[in-house]
Design a protein around this motif. Structure first.
Motif, PDB file in Angstrom:
ATOM      1  N   THR A  76      36.970  28.472  41.793  1.00 53.10           N
ATOM      2  CA  THR A  76      36.876  27.835  43.102  1.00 53.10           C
ATOM      3  C   THR A  76      38.251  27.324  43.522  1.00 53.10           C
ATOM      4  O   THR A  76      39.120  27.104  42.674  1.00 53.10           O
ATOM      5  N   GLU A  77      38.394  27.117  44.816  1.00 55.64           N
ATOM      6  CA  GLU A  77      39.681  26.616  45.293  1.00 55.64           C
ATOM      7  C   GLU A  77      40.047  25.262  44.674  1.00 55.64           C
ATOM      8  O   GLU A  77      41.182  25.099  44.212  1.00 55.64           O
ATOM      9  N   HIS A 156      36.941  38.486  41.548  1.00 53.04           N
ATOM     10  CA  HIS A 156      37.327  37.074  41.370  1.00 53.04           C
ATOM     11  C   HIS A 156      38.837  36.944  41.138  1.00 53.04           C
ATOM     12  O   HIS A 156      39.480  36.041  41.661  1.00 53.04           O
TER      13      HIS A 156
END
Ligand code: PEP
Ligand code: MN
Length: 421
Positions: A76-77, A156
């Protein structure tokens, strides 16, 4: 010619590979990946090679770090930002102390495959080999290797790399780190209050363990530059070979011989100087400074004894390698309450031994390779905050090995800074 050498390399015995239930499906996935765009750009990898040459010559220091195992859910960021910000912060501390530029490489954008010490777990299920292979839940379905996961891993990793590029261009905010009583209050307290200096553009490269060969062989391009034609991995700037897959007759070393990317090689306590001399000869045939990074991970109790003969042997060979210390993997143990953990004191002690050995032998202690996260986890013991075994269950979030949390990592950077001065 290269295609033939590649097939021959991959035909060698390969340790730590999953047994895909359907080989045709796995091959179909490799075919799809073969059509995919490289995640890293050739000019980026070439620039890293130039940076690493300066590390090998003693003109720069190498900081490599990140998760033991990245996960798809954790890609995730906020997590990537936290880990990159931590590397920035550690790099800043080290650069100031060393008076040298710091080359930063994240364990990121593809660190999805894990080597394991057994093939089945305590329940008799196939062991979790990282999100690129299977899923950690304790069911047969979750643990059955699924080649489709290689496509997810690629997606990803590509997404993560896009974010790395964007954040490096913008500059990365450093984490707020409280250094409770760590003995270097001036900097620590300033960071605690204001989050560090204003973000400015930076350079961070990506790396992962070159483990899962069906993934690694899928995204290669012919690199005509250099002293001989080679293949360049489009999956990471830097790849390393792990302690469990460095068999001299095995596929991993033979595959790495064909790559033009800079290569790392983990060296554990069983490694002899003669073996290392052979690795160096094979993996750095053209004597390219910084082409090969030797990553010692001997454990704090053995580093002073085991490292010197290896360093002396390689120095005598004239190859200009990078000497990097991984102070994590030789210092893993199980806590009284059943958690795989490491003690901050042991990590620092192995680093102290590593710097001592190189100082005595007159070689450049070129870098460190650490398992760290900018997230506030409780996975390693000790440090100024005094994490105890009772704290481990609180935020033990790693998918594999225990990481230093942000506070412990910055504290470690200050400890290394003292060794560099
Ligand atoms: C790792 O870096 O996560 C790892 C498994 O290391 P090693 O191969 O040195 O045990
Ligand atoms: Mn690990």
């Amino acid at each position: 010619m290269l295609a033939g050498r590649l097939s021959a390399a991959l035909a060698r015995p390969a340790a730590q590979q999953p047994c895909w239930p359907d080989a045709d499906r796995a091959e179909a996935v490799v075919g799809l990946l073969h059509e995919a765009e490289p995640i890293v750009a050739p000019e980026e990898t070439a620039r890293l090679s130039a940076r690493l040459a300066s590390v090998a010559r003693g003109e720069a220091f190498l900081l490599q770090g990140g998760d033991c195992a990245e996960t798809f859910a954790g890609n995730t960021e906020p997590h990537l930002r936290a880990n990159l910000g931590l590397l920035e912060r550690m790099g800043e501390v080290l650069a100031e102390a060393a008076g040298l530029p710091v080359v930063k490489i994240a364990r990121m954008a593809g660190q999805f495959a894990k080597p394991r010490s057994s093939t089945v777990d305590a329940l008799g299920l196939p062991v979790y080999r990282g999100d690129i292979v299977n899923s950690p839940e304790c069911t047969v379905a979750a643990r059955t290797p699924d080649p489709h996961r290689m496509l997810l891993a690629y997606a990803h990793a590509a997404g993560a790399m896009d974010l790395v590029r964007k954040l490096c261009a913008e500059g990365i905010e450093e984490p707020l780190v409280a250094l409770a009583g760590a003995g270097h209050p001036a900097r620590g307290e300033r960071r605690f209050g204001d989050g560090g200096r204003p973000a400015r553009p930076t350079e961070i490269y990506v790396s992962h363990e070159m483990l899962l060969l069906d993934y690694e062989r899928a995204v290669l391009w012919a690199d005509p530059g250099g002293p001989e034609p080679r293949l360049s991995s489009g999956l990471a700037h830097f790849l390393w070979i792990g302690e469990r897959t460095r068999q001299p007759d095995g596929a991993h070393i033979a595959f790495a011989e064909l790559l033009s990317n800079p290569i790392g090689l983990k060296l554990g306590p069983s490694c002899t100087p003669e073996e290392v001399a052979e690795y160096v000869r094979r993996l750095d045939p053209h004597r390219t400074p910084g082409r090969l990074t030797l990553v010692s991970r001997m454990g704090h109790a053995q580093v002073r004894e085991l490292l010197p003969p290896i360093v002396e042997k390689v120095t005598a060979s004239g190859h200009e390698v990078i000497w990097q210390c991984d102070p994590m993997h030789g210092n893993t143990r199980t806590s009284g309450n059943g958690y795989k953990t490491r003690h901050f004191g042991h990590v620092v002690a192995e680093l102290a031994g590593f710097f001592e050995v190189h100082r005595r032998l007159g070689t450049h202690a070129g870098g460190i390779h650490v398992e760290v996260t900018g997230d506030d986890v409780t996975e390693c013991l000790g440090g100024a905050a005094g994490l105890t075994e009772a704290d481990l269950p609180g935020r033990y979030l790693t998918a594999c090995d225990p990481r230093l949390n942000a506070g412990q990592s910055v504290e470690l950077a200050f400890a290394v800074a003292k060794m560099l001065r």
